[in-house]
Design an enzyme around this catalytic site. Structure first.
Site, short mmCIF file in Angstrom:
data_model
loop_
_atom_site.label_atom_id
_atom_site.label_comp_id
_atom_site.label_asym_id
_atom_site.label_seq_id
_atom_site.Cartn_x
_atom_site.Cartn_y
_atom_site.Cartn_z
CG LEU A 1 -2.12 1.04 1.17
CD1 LEU A 1 -2.94 0.95 0.05
CD2 LEU A 1 -2.86 0.98 2.54
CG ASP A 2 3.10 2.11 -3.51
OD1 ASP A 2 1.81 2.18 -3.99
OD2 ASP A 2 3.87 1.65 -4.41
CB SER A 3 1.76 7.50 -2.61
OG SER A 3 2.80 7.39 -3.86
#
Length: 109
Positions: free
Chosen positions: A57-59
């Site tokens: 769950l990165d940007s």
């Protein structure tokens, strides 16, 4: 002079942690598919932490997840709602969708 020591308090499980709702199941599916979690998505619960705990769950994934939720539930997440609190846990996403769609909490057997 007294000193205060801050001690983390364990989160108390609530009935919502163990009750499957249609929105919870849909969010788990969306999170698993969007982040490519595979078999790990089976272990997602309402209390599963997301932001800062799931490496996938990165940007960019946050934006993709928001778009998938908007598509699935036919809603728009306004900029003022788009923040860390929304993506804190699976349950925070469920609560948001239920509040925005007026989805009733129904228990699935």
């Amino acid at each position: 002079m007294s000193y205060w020591r801050i001690v983390p308090v364990p989160r108390i499980r609530t009935w919502r942690d163990s009750v499957a709702t249609p929105v919870l199941e849909a969010i788990k599916h969306i999170v698993g598919d969007t982040l490519g979690l595979g078999a790990r998505s089976e272990k997602l619960t309402a209390s599963t932490p997301l932001l800062g705990h799931v490496p996938e769950l990165d940007s960019l994934a946050v934006v993709q997840l928001a778009m998938a939720i908007e598509r699935e539930f036919d809603l728009t997440i306004p900029d003022e709602d788009f923040g860390g609190e929304l993506f804190e846990t699976v349950g925070s996403l469920v609560a948001y969708v239920e509040a925005r769609t007026g989805a009733a909490l129904s228990v699935t057997a």
